[in-house]
Design a protein around this motif. Sequence first.
Motif, PDB file in Angstrom:
ATOM      1  N   ASN A  73       0.856  -1.290  -0.016  1.00  0.00           N
ATOM      2  CA  ASN A  73       0.141   0.112  -0.031  1.00  0.00           C
ATOM      3  C   ASN A  73       0.800   1.390  -0.015  1.00  0.00           C
ATOM      4  N   ARG A  85      -1.979   2.525  -9.193  1.00  0.00           N
ATOM      5  CA  ARG A  85      -3.684   2.030  -8.752  1.00  0.00           C
ATOM      6  C   ARG A  85      -4.697   2.891  -9.386  1.00  0.00           C
ATOM      7  N   GLU A 138      -4.940  -5.396  -4.213  1.00  0.00           N
ATOM      8  CA  GLU A 138      -3.339  -5.407  -4.389  1.00  0.00           C
ATOM      9  C   GLU A 138      -2.817  -6.652  -3.828  1.00  0.00           C
TER      10      GLU A 138
END
Length: 247
Positions: free
Chosen positions: A59, A67, A102
């Motif tokens: 992240n 993203r 993800e």
Amino acid sequence: MIIAAAQTIPKENIEKNLVDHYRLINLAAEYGVNLMLFPELSISGYERELAESLEFIPNDPRLDELRNLSAQKNIIIIAGAPVRLVSQLFIGAFIFHPDGREKIYTKQYLHDGEEIFFTPGENDSLQIIVENEAFSVAICADITNPAHALKAASLNSTIYLASIFYTPNGISEGYKNLQGYATEFSMNVLMSNFGGPSYGFESAGKSGFWNNKGDLIESFEGTGEGLLLVRKTEKSWEAEIVKSSDL
């Protein structure tokens, strides 16, 4: 379905590498690509001694634009970087899905010398499912160990994705291994390599695609930057090269 291997020329600058990723992703979107594979450590360039200073985390906000592009362009993006998981550093591939998921694949079989700086990844069962195809990811030296491709085949993967950094001296062996896996395990194989030097070594380029009979359908002739586009038709796969220099 359309999949693509991006052949990129790494720079010694993460921000510039990311800009190259954005440009190629936008180009891939113009062709309707569903899944896009970048080379090993494509975001950072291939580095060992500098890996800790170049590392990413899950992240990581620096990857927000990847993203966003995945969601906006509806493309699964697979891009490589050193990744810190808990206390260990791995050679990783970030997998961004358009729906926000993800995943991170970590290289399982390290090249000689990499074990000084990186930890081998776990023998996981990560797969990417798109329509009727199942993808398994490999990073560079993973393809030198037949057990890796055998694991992908045991999961009934139909496409083996090889994200690599191979030099002119090693590319013939890489081609031999990948063609062999395509033939032995009846898997299509998509390979993405750097199109320019990294870590003081020249890259061979020659990103390619083999069908599940072991036929090389298309490949870059050598180095340079661009996309290898592979389209699934009713009976087979077709491919073409789009070079950045041609645009």
